[in-house]
Write a protein that holds these residues in place. Sequence first.
Motif, PDB file in Angstrom:
ATOM      1  N   ILE A 127       9.555  21.156  21.874  1.00  0.00           N
ATOM      2  CA  ILE A 127       9.655  22.277  20.928  1.00  0.00           C
ATOM      3  C   ILE A 127       8.553  23.298  21.155  1.00  0.00           C
ATOM      4  O   ILE A 127       8.750  24.503  20.956  1.00  0.00           O
ATOM      5  N   GLU A 128       7.394  22.839  21.627  1.00  0.00           N
ATOM      6  CA  GLU A 128       6.291  23.762  21.918  1.00  0.00           C
ATOM      7  C   GLU A 128       6.660  24.694  23.076  1.00  0.00           C
ATOM      8  O   GLU A 128       6.283  25.862  23.087  1.00  0.00           O
ATOM      9  N   VAL A 129       7.403  24.171  24.029  1.00  0.00           N
ATOM     10  CA  VAL A 129       7.859  24.982  25.157  1.00  0.00           C
ATOM     11  C   VAL A 129       8.957  25.944  24.687  1.00  0.00           C
ATOM     12  O   VAL A 129       8.936  27.131  25.007  1.00  0.00           O
ATOM     13  N   TYR A 130       9.913  25.429  23.907  1.00  0.00           N
ATOM     14  CA  TYR A 130      11.014  26.282  23.421  1.00  0.00           C
ATOM     15  C   TYR A 130      10.472  27.464  22.610  1.00  0.00           C
ATOM     16  O   TYR A 130      10.957  28.587  22.730  1.00  0.00           O
ATOM     17  N   GLU A 131       9.477  27.176  21.753  1.00  0.00           N
ATOM     18  CA  GLU A 131       8.913  28.238  20.906  1.00  0.00           C
ATOM     19  C   GLU A 131       8.344  29.373  21.748  1.00  0.00           C
ATOM     20  O   GLU A 131       8.589  30.547  21.476  1.00  0.00           O
ATOM     21  N   VAL A 132       7.599  29.038  22.764  1.00  0.00           N
ATOM     22  CA  VAL A 132       6.967  30.061  23.617  1.00  0.00           C
ATOM     23  C   VAL A 132       8.019  30.764  24.473  1.00  0.00           C
ATOM     24  O   VAL A 132       8.040  31.999  24.555  1.00  0.00           O
ATOM     25  N   ALA A 133       8.889  29.988  25.092  1.00  0.00           N
ATOM     26  CA  ALA A 133       9.886  30.587  25.987  1.00  0.00           C
ATOM     27  C   ALA A 133      10.846  31.513  25.236  1.00  0.00           C
ATOM     28  O   ALA A 133      11.295  32.524  25.782  1.00  0.00           O
ATOM     29  N   SER A 134      11.137  31.191  23.993  1.00  0.00           N
ATOM     30  CA  SER A 134      12.060  32.031  23.226  1.00  0.00           C
ATOM     31  C   SER A 134      11.362  33.226  22.573  1.00  0.00           C
ATOM     32  O   SER A 134      12.019  34.167  22.149  1.00  0.00           O
ATOM     33  N   PHE A 135      10.032  33.212  22.517  1.00  0.00           N
ATOM     34  CA  PHE A 135       9.299  34.310  21.898  1.00  0.00           C
ATOM     35  C   PHE A 135       9.108  35.481  22.865  1.00  0.00           C
ATOM     36  O   PHE A 135       9.300  36.630  22.505  1.00  0.00           O
ATOM     37  N   TYR A 136       8.737  35.197  24.092  1.00  0.00           N
ATOM     38  CA  TYR A 136       8.409  36.246  25.055  1.00  0.00           C
ATOM     39  C   TYR A 136       9.649  36.705  25.818  1.00  0.00           C
ATOM     40  O   TYR A 136      10.392  35.891  26.355  1.00  0.00           O
ATOM     41  N   THR A 137       9.811  38.024  25.907  1.00  0.00           N
ATOM     42  CA  THR A 137      11.015  38.554  26.567  1.00  0.00           C
ATOM     43  C   THR A 137      11.012  38.335  28.071  1.00  0.00           C
ATOM     44  O   THR A 137      12.056  38.458  28.705  1.00  0.00           O
ATOM     45  N   MET A 138       9.874  38.007  28.663  1.00  0.00           N
ATOM     46  CA  MET A 138       9.857  37.804  30.106  1.00  0.00           C
ATOM     47  C   MET A 138      10.434  36.457  30.519  1.00  0.00           C
ATOM     48  O   MET A 138      10.624  36.217  31.707  1.00  0.00           O
ATOM     49  N   PHE A 139      10.740  35.624  29.556  1.00  0.00           N
ATOM     50  CA  PHE A 139      11.391  34.357  29.872  1.00  0.00           C
ATOM     51  C   PHE A 139      12.857  34.459  29.492  1.00  0.00           C
ATOM     52  O   PHE A 139      13.210  34.912  28.403  1.00  0.00           O
ATOM     53  N   ASN A 140      13.693  34.029  30.404  1.00  0.00           N
ATOM     54  CA  ASN A 140      15.142  34.128  30.229  1.00  0.00           C
ATOM     55  C   ASN A 140      15.711  32.752  29.934  1.00  0.00           C
ATOM     56  O   ASN A 140      15.489  31.815  30.705  1.00  0.00           O
ATOM     57  N   LEU A 141      16.450  32.659  28.854  1.00  0.00           N
ATOM     58  CA  LEU A 141      17.021  31.383  28.450  1.00  0.00           C
ATOM     59  C   LEU A 141      18.498  31.285  28.815  1.00  0.00           C
ATOM     60  O   LEU A 141      19.163  30.323  28.443  1.00  0.00           O
ATOM     61  N   GLU A 142      18.979  32.284  29.512  1.00  0.00           N
ATOM     62  CA  GLU A 142      20.347  32.307  30.028  1.00  0.00           C
ATOM     63  C   GLU A 142      20.270  32.791  31.474  1.00  0.00           C
ATOM     64  O   GLU A 142      19.320  33.491  31.844  1.00  0.00           O
TER      65      GLU A 142
END
Length: 174
Positions: A66-81
């Motif tokens: 969840i700590e990774v998901y929180e950061v990855a979903s917050f910053y626009t430079m990380f793409n979750l798709e």
Amino acid sequence: MSEVSNGIHFSEHIVSQIDTIKKRYPEGKQKSALLPVLHLVQAEYDGWLSVPLMDKVAEALNILPIEVYEVASFYTMFNLEPVGKYLIEVCQTSSCWMCGAEDIVAYLEEKHGIKVNEITEDGLFSLKLVECLGSCGTAPMFQIGATYYENLTFEKIDQIIANCRAENKRSRYL
């Protein structure tokens, strides 16, 4: 923490780079390595972070997923798709908006036959709107990987797109 087993195996090269990044921080503060590790992993896995990849990052840093998901979903430079080889990130904040960012987006949508957050049929381009990229004095602008393209005109955009097509290589932040 329980071990995550999701079928993802980082290469020796990635593991070595993660270890190097982790050594920058005091013992027990591995979470501080999260941003550079996410950049590294995203660059190595087609420009986006799947849940199994984020779980593997959590395992590598000995933190909770969840700590990774929180950061990855917050910053626009990380793409979750998944994204195209070239992710065009158009700044839409005040200066860019006032200088025609909406026209740039409409031009790119029409030129590529896609809408924001879609991928072209050939898989080359994706379009994304982002908040301030810190280039207000040279608006309108967009970013592709680590490169800023500023003072955009439709002619400049056409040349940038042509250069990307000729290069046909995944853009990266690293």
